[in-house]
Structures are given as structure tokens and as C-alpha cells.
Design a protein around this motif. Structure first.
Motif, mmCIF file in Angstrom:
data_model
loop_
_atom_site.group_PDB
_atom_site.id
_atom_site.type_symbol
_atom_site.label_atom_id
_atom_site.label_comp_id
_atom_site.label_asym_id
_atom_site.label_seq_id
_atom_site.Cartn_x
_atom_site.Cartn_y
_atom_site.Cartn_z
ATOM 1 N N ASP A 1 33.729 22.324 8.323
ATOM 2 C CA ASP A 1 33.067 23.552 8.775
ATOM 3 C C ASP A 1 31.581 23.308 9.042
ATOM 4 O O ASP A 1 31.018 23.829 10.011
ATOM 5 C CB ASP A 1 33.234 24.650 7.726
ATOM 6 N N CYS B 1 31.117 28.822 1.072
ATOM 7 C CA CYS B 1 32.197 28.364 1.938
ATOM 8 C C CYS B 1 32.646 29.492 2.872
ATOM 9 O O CYS B 1 32.297 30.656 2.678
ATOM 10 C CB CYS B 1 33.385 27.899 1.096
ATOM 11 N N CYS B 2 33.444 29.138 3.866
ATOM 12 C CA CYS B 2 33.929 30.142 4.816
ATOM 13 C C CYS B 2 35.428 30.001 5.010
ATOM 14 O O CYS B 2 36.057 29.036 4.564
ATOM 15 C CB CYS B 2 33.202 30.008 6.155
ATOM 16 N N ASP C 1 38.566 30.789 8.089
ATOM 17 C CA ASP C 1 38.910 31.151 9.454
ATOM 18 C C ASP C 1 39.829 32.371 9.409
ATOM 19 O O ASP C 1 41.028 32.252 9.088
ATOM 20 C CB ASP C 1 39.620 29.968 10.131
ATOM 21 N N SER D 1 34.673 39.577 5.519
ATOM 22 C CA SER D 1 33.897 39.162 6.693
ATOM 23 C C SER D 1 32.594 38.466 6.301
ATOM 24 O O SER D 1 32.023 37.709 7.098
ATOM 25 C CB SER D 1 33.591 40.370 7.577
ATOM 26 N N TYR D 2 32.135 38.705 5.073
ATOM 27 C CA TYR D 2 30.934 38.017 4.570
ATOM 28 C C TYR D 2 31.130 36.505 4.589
ATOM 29 O O TYR D 2 30.166 35.746 4.725
ATOM 30 C CB TYR D 2 30.636 38.501 3.154
ATOM 31 N N PHE D 3 32.384 36.066 4.467
ATOM 32 C CA PHE D 3 32.694 34.639 4.424
ATOM 33 C C PHE D 3 33.329 34.144 5.714
ATOM 34 O O PHE D 3 33.991 33.107 5.734
ATOM 35 C CB PHE D 3 33.642 34.349 3.254
ATOM 36 N N SER D 4 33.141 34.867 6.799
ATOM 37 C CA SER D 4 33.728 34.468 8.080
ATOM 38 C C SER D 4 33.046 33.216 8.626
ATOM 39 O O SER D 4 31.943 32.840 8.201
ATOM 40 C CB SER D 4 33.599 35.601 9.095
ATOM 41 N N VAL D 5 33.688 32.599 9.588
ATOM 42 C CA VAL D 5 33.114 31.419 10.242
ATOM 43 C C VAL D 5 31.812 31.778 10.950
ATOM 44 O O VAL D 5 30.829 31.015 10.894
ATOM 45 C CB VAL D 5 34.126 30.810 11.228
ATOM 46 N N PHE E 1 29.095 31.973 8.433
ATOM 47 C CA PHE E 1 28.756 30.623 7.991
ATOM 48 C C PHE E 1 27.871 29.917 9.015
ATOM 49 O O PHE E 1 26.855 29.302 8.666
ATOM 50 C CB PHE E 1 30.036 29.818 7.752
ATOM 51 N N ARG F 1 24.411 31.116 8.802
ATOM 52 C CA ARG F 1 23.722 30.607 7.607
ATOM 53 C C ARG F 1 23.285 29.151 7.795
ATOM 54 O O ARG F 1 22.234 28.742 7.307
ATOM 55 C CB ARG F 1 24.629 30.729 6.381
#
Length: 373
Positions: free
Chosen positions: A33, A172-173, A175, A353-357, A360, A363
Motif C-alpha cells: 500500500d 493501515c488501510c 481496499d 472510510s477513515y481507513f480507506s485507500v 491512506f 496521509r
């Protein structure tokens, strides 16, 4: 040598990583990623990646302009030479040091070519000082320390001083287009004899040297759980040297028929396996984060994690799932039953959605900006 001046223009990046493509596990997935996010970044003009192991990415995984090499020959020396040659050729603006064990090498090369540095830390490898004093001292020289969890950053700070302005959180993210709710795969249900069963699941490497993912704690609860839920089974997905011991433990408790070992699950089949579960349970004690938590949630499976390691951050402190102390057997039993009672969902949790690609990737861009200040 002086470091290159910060510039509003585009930057070049050299990434030194353990593995990514052709490897398995959370760190390899995180590195994939990270490689993709860096390659796609509008801030990055050139990207060279040197991996310690694994394979070259398949066509289409990364843009053709990205230079990717795997330094498998001649051990640590071969990796150092490959990294140094790449740095001299690229003259990178930033060197991403993809593991704490590479910190000395990365910091040394950065001084030679005048690059800024970002160190990535994950979990247990950064929770205590390394045996190498040169690695430990090198942490003070990096410009930015990016951690996948606040827990890991805090534990790193317990032995290595990292100023607040050098800290960066890069969780981490997942998909959200690949891992989605969906119907159960009938062929898998039949192969594992799960028809009519209530399924709890954990996915992870079964490593003798790393017995902290919660397999033992869940197996210990199976006799009590099947008294309340007779059709319950515990599906353990993964392979490793600890599998025999876990099988023996289940047999000693008289629950061999209720504990099912699937062996290794290929990446392209993981979503189908998650969809078999009525609850995903990982009461771990040593996870830096836990990508599998995000993957299970994305497939609509209710999740139980730990309140004492990084999985609580993957669950946003309990907002996305239940967090329990794995050392408390009664709390774990009650937590598994509570998580089962929620039932699978046909929709992904909104907060995921906070951990979406996309999140990421944003960030990663911001991380480069911070490192250049």
C-alpha cells in the motif's frame, strides 16, 4: 553533509523495505500500500524501491517508471550495497526506512547523499530497544518517525526519545472495493462442513515464536461456548509451526471437531473466507494494528479485538467493534457472545472510510510534507 533544502516542488524517494510483493502478512501488505501510494503521489517525481526479500511486482501493480529491485543475494551486505548504489544514482530527497532494523543503514546513506529520512515502525519490533546499539542510536537522526498506531509510537518513545514534531501516525488501510459484504461461497461452506454452523474466525500466521494473536485464548473458551451454542465452530485460517500445538490443545479440551484449521488462505480468497464468519475474533496481546480487523469489518462481519494492543485502534477504540482484555476469560466469553449476537451486515461500517485507500494515500502525501519541513 547538509540535507537538501525543503522545496515546494516535486521530490524523489528511495524506499528501503523488508518485503511486499510475493510475501504474506500485515507488514508486506502495508508495504504494498505504501509503494502504491508513493508511486501515485503528485508530490513524487521519481521512486526507487529496494526490498530485502520477496518478488518484483507483477505488471500493472506499479507504474513502469518505478524502479523496484529485490536484494536477495549476499545477505545484509548485498542489501546495503544495492541501497547505496540506488541512492547515489537517484540522489533522493527522502529515504523511507521501512523497518527499524534498517535504521542505521538508512541514516548512514542519508548522511552520505544529503537526504531527509522517514522511519516506519509497526509493532513488536519497535516496542523495546534492539540488540544493535547502532540501530538504537540512529533513531535520533531520522527526520520523521511514522507509526501505524499510537500504541507503537508510545512504546517506542518509552526507550527512544522521539520529539513530538517528528512523530506521524500512518494507520493501515483496506481496499473497500475488494473487501465487501456478500453471500457465502457455497463451495467453501461445503468443503469446511459449515452448513448450519455458527462460525467465529481468526486469520493469521500460526508462529511458534509469536503466540499472541489470541488463538489460545479463544480455543480455551470453546467448551464453554458450545454449551451455550451447540452448533458453534471456530475456524482458524493460516499456517505455521504452531499449528500442531494448537490442534493438540483443542484435542486435550475435547473440541477437535469444533476447531477447524483451513491452512493458508490466498489473498484472492480472503474475502470469501471472511464472509463465512458470523463473528471475527482476535483477542491479541501483541498486534501493532491488525489489517485483518479492517478486512473483516469491510466484509460486514462484526469484530471483537483487544483492549491492550493496537487492534483497539483498528476498531477506533470500540466504535467499530468490541474491545476486550484477552487476559480476562469471562470478559472474552461474554464478548464473543455479544459479537455473535450482532449478526453479519450487508453494509460496511460508516466509520471504516477513515481507513480507506484514499485516506491512506492522503496521509502518505502529508507525511512527505512533514518530513520536508
Amino acid at each position: 553533509m547538509h540535507k537538501r533544502d525543503a522545496s515546494p516542488g516535486r521530490i524523489s524517494v528511495l524506499a528501503l523495505i523488508t518485503d511486499a510483493y510475493g510475501s504474506h502478512g500485515g507488514i508486506a501488505q502495508f508495504n504494498q500500500d505504501l509503494c502504491t501510494a508513493t508511486a501515485l503521489s503528485s508530490r513524487v517525481s521519481k521512486l526507487t524501491i529496494v526490498a530485502r526479500s520477496g518478488e518484483k511486482p507483477s505488471s500493472g501493480d506499479l507504474p513502469e517508471t518505478v524502479k523496484y529491485s529485490v536484494a536477495t543475494r549476499f545477505g545484509k551486505l548485498g542489501f546495503l550495497v544495492r541501497a547505496l548504489v540506488a541512492a547515489i544514482h537517484l540522489r533522493p530527497t527522502i529515504i523511507v526506512i521501512g523497518h527499524i532494523n534498517f535504521c542505521f543503514v538508512g541514516a548512514l546513506i542519508a548522511r552520505l547523499v544529503g537526504s531527509r529520512t522517514i522511519l516506519i515502525v509497526y509493532g513488536g519490533e519497535a516496542w523495546r530497544a534492539r540488540q544493535s546499539s547502532s540501530v538504537n542510536r540512529s533513531i535520533s537522526r531520522v527526520d520523521c518517525v511514522a507509526s501505524i498506531s499510537q500504541l507503537t509510537m508510545s512504546r517506542l518513545g518509552g526507550w527512544a526519545h522521539v520529539d513530538a514534531h517528528r512523530q506521524y501516525l500512518l494507520p493501515c488501510c483496506v481496499d473497500l472495493g475488494k473487501f465487501t459484504p456478500g453471500p457465502q461461497n457455497k463451495a467453501l461452506v461445503d468443503a469446511l462442513r459449515l452448513a448450519g454452523k455458527r462460525v467465529i474466525m481468526t486469520m493469521g500466521r500460526l508462529a511458534t515464536e509469536e503466540q499472541a494473536k489470541g488463538f489460545d485464548e479463544v480455543i480455551a473458551q470453546i467448551p464453554r461456548l458450545i454449551n451455550a451454542i451447540p452448533n458453534l465452530v471456530y475456524v482458524i485460517c493460516g499456517k505455521g509451526s504452531d499449528a500442531r500445538r494448537l490442534r493438540d490443545k483443542a484435542a486435550a479440551l475435547g473440541v477437535s471437531d469444533q476447531v477447524i484449521f483451513t491452512g493458508f488462505v490466498p489473498e484472492n480468497q480472503k474475502a470469501d473466507f471472511y464472509r463465512l464468519a458470523d463473528a471475527y475474533v482476535m483477542p491479541s496481546r501483541g498486534e501493532g494494528f491488525g489489517i485483518v480487523i479492517l478486512e473483516a469489518l469491510a466484509c460486514g462481519v462484526p469484530v471483537l479485538g483487544s483492549s491492550i494492543d493496537g487492534t483497539s485502534e483498528a476498531l477506533m477504540g470500540g466504535n467499530l467493534g468490541l474491545c476486550v482484555d484477552p487476559r480476562n476469560a469471562d470478559a472474552l466469553y461474554a464478548g464473543i457472545r455479544e459479537t455473535l449476537a450482532k449478526g453479519r451486515s450487508t453494509e460496511q461500517p460508516a466509520g471504516l472510510s477513515y481507513f480507506s485507500v484514499d485516506a491512506f494515500n492522503a496521509r502518505v502525501n502529508a507525511m512527505f510534507e512533514q518530513a520536508m519541513r
